[in-house]
Design a protein around this motif. Structure first.
Motif, PDB file in Angstrom:
ATOM      1  N   LYS A  82      -0.218  -4.298  -7.794  1.00 43.99           N
ATOM      2  CA  LYS A  82      -0.731  -3.777  -8.900  1.00 43.99           C
ATOM      3  C   LYS A  82      -2.382  -4.593  -8.369  1.00 43.99           C
ATOM      4  O   LYS A  82      -3.079  -5.723  -7.498  1.00 43.99           O
ATOM      5  CB  LYS A  82      -0.638  -4.656 -10.182  1.00 43.99           C
ATOM      6  CG  LYS A  82      -1.297  -5.025 -11.535  1.00 43.99           C
ATOM      7  CD  LYS A  82       0.087  -5.560 -12.911  1.00 43.99           C
ATOM      8  CE  LYS A  82      -1.101  -4.911 -13.545  1.00 43.99           C
ATOM      9  NZ  LYS A  82      -0.396  -5.878 -14.824  1.00 43.99           N
ATOM     10  N   GLY A  83      -2.968  -3.975  -9.560  1.00 48.53           N
ATOM     11  CA  GLY A  83      -4.871  -4.093  -8.813  1.00 48.53           C
ATOM     12  C   GLY A  83      -5.466  -4.142  -8.129  1.00 48.53           C
ATOM     13  O   GLY A  83      -6.899  -4.632  -7.632  1.00 48.53           O
ATOM     14  N   LYS A  84      -4.839  -3.332  -6.870  1.00 48.05           N
ATOM     15  CA  LYS A  84      -5.964  -3.731  -5.317  1.00 48.05           C
ATOM     16  C   LYS A  84      -5.744  -2.242  -5.214  1.00 48.05           C
ATOM     17  O   LYS A  84      -5.062  -1.207  -5.279  1.00 48.05           O
ATOM     18  CB  LYS A  84      -4.364  -4.432  -4.514  1.00 48.05           C
ATOM     19  CG  LYS A  84      -4.833  -5.974  -4.667  1.00 48.05           C
ATOM     20  CD  LYS A  84      -4.201  -6.352  -3.472  1.00 48.05           C
ATOM     21  CE  LYS A  84      -4.048  -7.694  -3.596  1.00 48.05           C
ATOM     22  NZ  LYS A  84      -3.398  -9.175  -2.845  1.00 48.05           N
ATOM     23  N   ARG A  85      -6.563  -1.954  -4.402  1.00 47.40           N
ATOM     24  CA  ARG A  85      -6.743  -0.211  -3.661  1.00 47.40           C
ATOM     25  C   ARG A  85      -6.039  -0.387  -1.908  1.00 47.40           C
ATOM     26  O   ARG A  85      -6.177  -1.021  -1.524  1.00 47.40           O
ATOM     27  CB  ARG A  85      -8.836  -0.692  -3.532  1.00 47.40           C
ATOM     28  CG  ARG A  85      -8.991  -0.620  -5.016  1.00 47.40           C
ATOM     29  CD  ARG A  85     -10.201   0.264  -4.418  1.00 47.40           C
ATOM     30  NE  ARG A  85     -11.571   0.204  -6.288  1.00 47.40           N
ATOM     31  CZ  ARG A  85     -11.412   1.337  -7.019  1.00 47.40           C
ATOM     32  NH1 ARG A  85     -10.072   2.415  -7.059  1.00 47.40           N
ATOM     33  NH2 ARG A  85     -12.132   0.708  -7.687  1.00 47.40           N
ATOM     34  N   LEU A 102      -5.025   3.287  -6.203  1.00 41.65           N
ATOM     35  CA  LEU A 102      -5.480   1.999  -7.001  1.00 41.65           C
ATOM     36  C   LEU A 102      -4.097   1.964  -8.108  1.00 41.65           C
ATOM     37  O   LEU A 102      -4.599   2.471  -8.298  1.00 41.65           O
ATOM     38  CB  LEU A 102      -6.685   2.249  -7.615  1.00 41.65           C
ATOM     39  CG  LEU A 102      -6.992   1.241  -8.918  1.00 41.65           C
ATOM     40  CD1 LEU A 102      -7.657  -0.648  -8.194  1.00 41.65           C
ATOM     41  CD2 LEU A 102      -7.676   1.417  -9.626  1.00 41.65           C
ATOM     42  N   THR A 103      -3.686   1.186  -7.831  1.00 43.83           N
ATOM     43  CA  THR A 103      -2.254   0.765  -8.695  1.00 43.83           C
ATOM     44  C   THR A 103      -3.062  -0.202  -9.796  1.00 43.83           C
ATOM     45  O   THR A 103      -3.709  -1.090  -9.780  1.00 43.83           O
ATOM     46  CB  THR A 103      -1.339  -0.758  -7.266  1.00 43.83           C
ATOM     47  OG1 THR A 103      -1.226   0.617  -6.487  1.00 43.83           O
ATOM     48  CG2 THR A 103      -0.040  -0.518  -8.245  1.00 43.83           C
ATOM     49  N   ASN A 104      -2.332   1.005 -10.410  1.00 39.27           N
ATOM     50  CA  ASN A 104      -2.557   0.080 -12.039  1.00 39.27           C
ATOM     51  C   ASN A 104      -1.172  -0.584 -12.771  1.00 39.27           C
ATOM     52  O   ASN A 104      -1.315  -2.177 -13.050  1.00 39.27           O
ATOM     53  CB  ASN A 104      -3.375   1.247 -13.338  1.00 39.27           C
ATOM     54  CG  ASN A 104      -4.307   2.292 -12.798  1.00 39.27           C
ATOM     55  OD1 ASN A 104      -5.246   2.358 -12.420  1.00 39.27           O
ATOM     56  ND2 ASN A 104      -3.856   3.751 -12.541  1.00 39.27           N
ATOM     57  N   ARG A 105      -0.144  -0.377 -12.509  1.00 41.20           N
ATOM     58  CA  ARG A 105       1.142  -1.368 -12.420  1.00 41.20           C
ATOM     59  C   ARG A 105       2.316  -1.076 -11.592  1.00 41.20           C
ATOM     60  O   ARG A 105       2.293   0.017 -11.322  1.00 41.20           O
ATOM     61  CB  ARG A 105       1.909  -0.795 -14.063  1.00 41.20           C
ATOM     62  CG  ARG A 105       3.018  -1.813 -14.282  1.00 41.20           C
ATOM     63  CD  ARG A 105       2.803  -0.687 -16.077  1.00 41.20           C
ATOM     64  NE  ARG A 105       3.356   0.818 -16.272  1.00 41.20           N
ATOM     65  CZ  ARG A 105       4.310   1.416 -16.303  1.00 41.20           C
ATOM     66  NH1 ARG A 105       4.931   0.529 -15.852  1.00 41.20           N
ATOM     67  NH2 ARG A 105       4.754   2.513 -15.870  1.00 41.20           N
ATOM     68  N   TYR A 122      -1.018   4.882 -10.457  1.00 39.23           N
ATOM     69  CA  TYR A 122      -1.310   4.392  -9.855  1.00 39.23           C
ATOM     70  C   TYR A 122      -2.763   5.876 -10.013  1.00 39.23           C
ATOM     71  O   TYR A 122      -2.727   6.742 -10.130  1.00 39.23           O
ATOM     72  CB  TYR A 122      -1.234   4.424  -8.796  1.00 39.23           C
ATOM     73  CG  TYR A 122      -0.577   5.967  -8.180  1.00 39.23           C
ATOM     74  CD1 TYR A 122      -1.511   6.272  -7.333  1.00 39.23           C
ATOM     75  CD2 TYR A 122       1.053   6.144  -8.064  1.00 39.23           C
ATOM     76  CE1 TYR A 122      -0.558   7.506  -6.163  1.00 39.23           C
ATOM     77  CE2 TYR A 122       1.105   6.918  -7.784  1.00 39.23           C
ATOM     78  CZ  TYR A 122       0.641   7.698  -7.402  1.00 39.23           C
ATOM     79  OH  TYR A 122       1.701   9.401  -6.114  1.00 39.23           O
TER      80      TYR A 122
END
Length: 150
Positions: A82-85, A102-105, A122
């Motif tokens: 989460k939050g990382k590319r 990019l993971t949103n959740r 994502y």
């Protein structure tokens, strides 16, 4: 190692293709090793990579997806956190494509005992081809609710 049944639901949304959803049920192996929970299953025609095996490794707040096999080229890998590319290369039957995720959740309640599910949301960019948003839900089907495999 435990034999389980997975229900995999995916939704892809992009300006280029619109919305596309898939759902399939497949057999998988579930096990725990060195503090991580693993799922291994065969891909189907629906996923676009028949002849491949997918391995999911869940540890703490991240999940690694790795594909092996005939249509996976040298193997494809995506790391969700989460939050990382994640930047990598997605091997396709037509050649490698640069990829950014990019993971949103990422919510993981999967246990080695065979309970729970994984939800991932994502954004993905396959350089020069498509940008979009994907959602995947992977859940274990309880034995009394299993549908016949086709």
């Amino acid at each position: 190692m435990k034999e389980v049944i997975l229900r995999i639901k995916g939704l892809q949304m992009s300006e280029q293709v619109g919305e596309d959803d898939i759902e399939f049920i497949t057999e998988a192996q579930l096990y725990e090793r060195n503090g991580a929970v693993y799922l291994i299953y065969d891909e189907s025609e629906l996923s676009g990579v028949p002849g491949c095996k997918t391995r999911l490794r869940m540890r703490n707040s991240q999940m690694q997806l790795k594909r092996f096999g005939e249509h996976a080229g040298d193997g494809s890998e995506i790391l969700f956190e989460k939050g990382k590319r994640f930047n990598g290369v997605y091997d396709t039957p037509f050649g490698p494509i640069e990829m950014e995720v990019l993971t949103n959740r990422l919510e993981n309640t999967l246990s080695a005992e065979g309970h729970g599910q994984i939800d991932i949301d994502y954004d993905i960019c396959l350089k020069g081809l498509v940008e979009g948003r994907n959602r995947i839900n992977i859940s274990l089907v309880e034995p009394e609710k299993q549908e016949p495999l086709q």
